[in-house]
Scaffold this active site. Structure first.
Site, PDB file in Angstrom:
ATOM      1  N   SER A  70       0.770  -1.081   0.004  1.00  0.00           N
ATOM      2  CA  SER A  70       0.170  -0.007   0.005  1.00  0.00           C
ATOM      3  C   SER A  70       0.844   1.115  -0.064  1.00  0.00           C
ATOM      4  CB  SER A  70      -1.043  -0.085   1.291  1.00  0.00           C
ATOM      5  OG  SER A  70      -2.230  -0.966   1.040  1.00  0.00           O
ATOM      6  N   LYS A 122       0.399   3.916  -2.853  1.00  0.00           N
ATOM      7  CA  LYS A 122      -0.501   4.967  -2.671  1.00  0.00           C
ATOM      8  C   LYS A 122      -0.167   6.304  -2.349  1.00  0.00           C
ATOM      9  CE  LYS A 122      -4.289   1.771  -0.817  1.00  0.00           C
ATOM     10  NZ  LYS A 122      -4.271   0.761   0.138  1.00  0.00           N
ATOM     11  N   SER A 134      -6.153   3.322   4.346  1.00  0.00           N
ATOM     12  CA  SER A 134      -5.396   2.485   3.045  1.00  0.00           C
ATOM     13  C   SER A 134      -6.554   1.789   2.518  1.00  0.00           C
ATOM     14  CB  SER A 134      -4.503   1.606   4.105  1.00  0.00           C
ATOM     15  OG  SER A 134      -3.622   1.064   2.855  1.00  0.00           O
TER      16      SER A 134
END
Length: 305
Positions: free
Chosen positions: A89, A92, A144
């Site tokens: 993640s 991102k 997230s």
């Protein structure tokens, strides 16, 4: 590369088979065969006990790390900084950077059915719901949320595939030339990888955006769900545990293991740390050690944002 799990039973099997028999030889060959892995495949092996430290080497569980001066980009410490790993993640960070650079953050985004068809973690958005890009950025970076990342990518580029092209183009512009991205959220794909060096460049560019800095330093955010306001808490524990922490983003999948990009500002000096493929204690302990090391070795005496 992985060894087949059967290799752990090899000594027992060998003891049960007569030495020198054809069956024993076949068993030995099976249990010592390695799974082929492309040369470009990022490391996906479990975290192993650390080898003896070389002079000047920090005791880290992470397989790859990078620490840079946030102002100048100077490299302060590195370990396997050019080796590809799965970013999970922390992907991102680049997604948020592209959305912020596109502007008009108060523009509403209507959730589409395809946005919701992702694995957890998500905010369980439903088709037809509306949120501003700004709200979605908070949902993506604090919670997230993978569904939010999908919605932002589609809104920004028309499709996930088109957004991935923008991600790769922007990464190359930043000098992150050893990376390849295929989705906006970091869900596992063998063709989705980056390096500690590249991820530090992406994070540094993102931290030059005032709203991004505010976003990743936010501890909690009231998410306006249709069923009522939900308080989102930032997954980055260093915001509470490490004085001066200014961000950034956690990540985890089984192949990626624990990943964390973090930053800290003290006495006008700021550093960015990247740890990739570490374990659960290491995500925090490695990062604290690296931030402390970086702040002690950064040469610039003033940083203005």
């Amino acid at each position: 590369m992985f060894r087949k799990p059967l290799v752990l039973l090899a000594p027992l099997l060998a003891a049960l088979l007569l030495p020198g028999t054809a069956e024993a030889k076949r068993t030995h060959a099976r249990t010592h065969r390695r799974k082929p892995e492309p040369a470009a495949e990022p490391s996906a092996t479990p975290v192993q006990p650390a080898a003896p430290l070389a002079p000047g080497e920090l005791p880290l569980a992470a397989k790859g790390v990078m620490v840079i001066d946030a102002l100048t980009g100077e490299e302060l410490y590195q370990k396997n900084q050019e080796q590809p790993f799965y970013p999970a993640s922390t992907t991102k960070i680049l997604t948020a950077l592209l959305v912020i650079e596109s502007g008009n953050l108060d523009q509403e985004v209507v959730v589409a059915p395809e946005d919701t068809k992702v694995e957890p973690t998500s905010l369980e958005m439903k088709p037809g719901e509306k949120y501003t890009r700004r709200q979605m950025l908070y949902g993506m970076m604090l919670k997230s949320a993978n569904d939010v990342a999908m919605a932002l990518a589609r809104d920004n580029a028309g499709s996930v595939e088109a957004f991935a092209e923008k991600m790769n183009r922007r990464a190359r512009e930043l000098g992150a030339t050893s990376s390849h991205f295929v989705n906006p959220n970091g869900l596992h794909n063998k063709d989705h990888f980056t390096t500690p060096h590249d991820l530090s460049l992406i994070a540094r560019a993102a931290m030059e955006q005032p709203f991004f800095r505010r976003l990743v330093s936010t501890e909690t955010y009231p998410w306006p769900a249709v069923s009522g306001t939900v308080e989102l808490k930032n997954h980055n524990k260093l915001l509470w545990q490490y004085p001066g922490c200014t961000g950034l983003k956690t990540g985890y999948t089984v192949p990626a293991q624990q990943v964390l990009v973090s930053s800290a500002l003290r006495d006008g000096r700021e550093v960015i740390s990247v740890v990739m493929h570490t374990d659960k204690p290491g995500i925090w302990e490695d990062s604290k050690l690296l931030l402390t090391y970086g702040l002690a070795h950064v040469r610039s005496l003033s940083t203005e944002y």
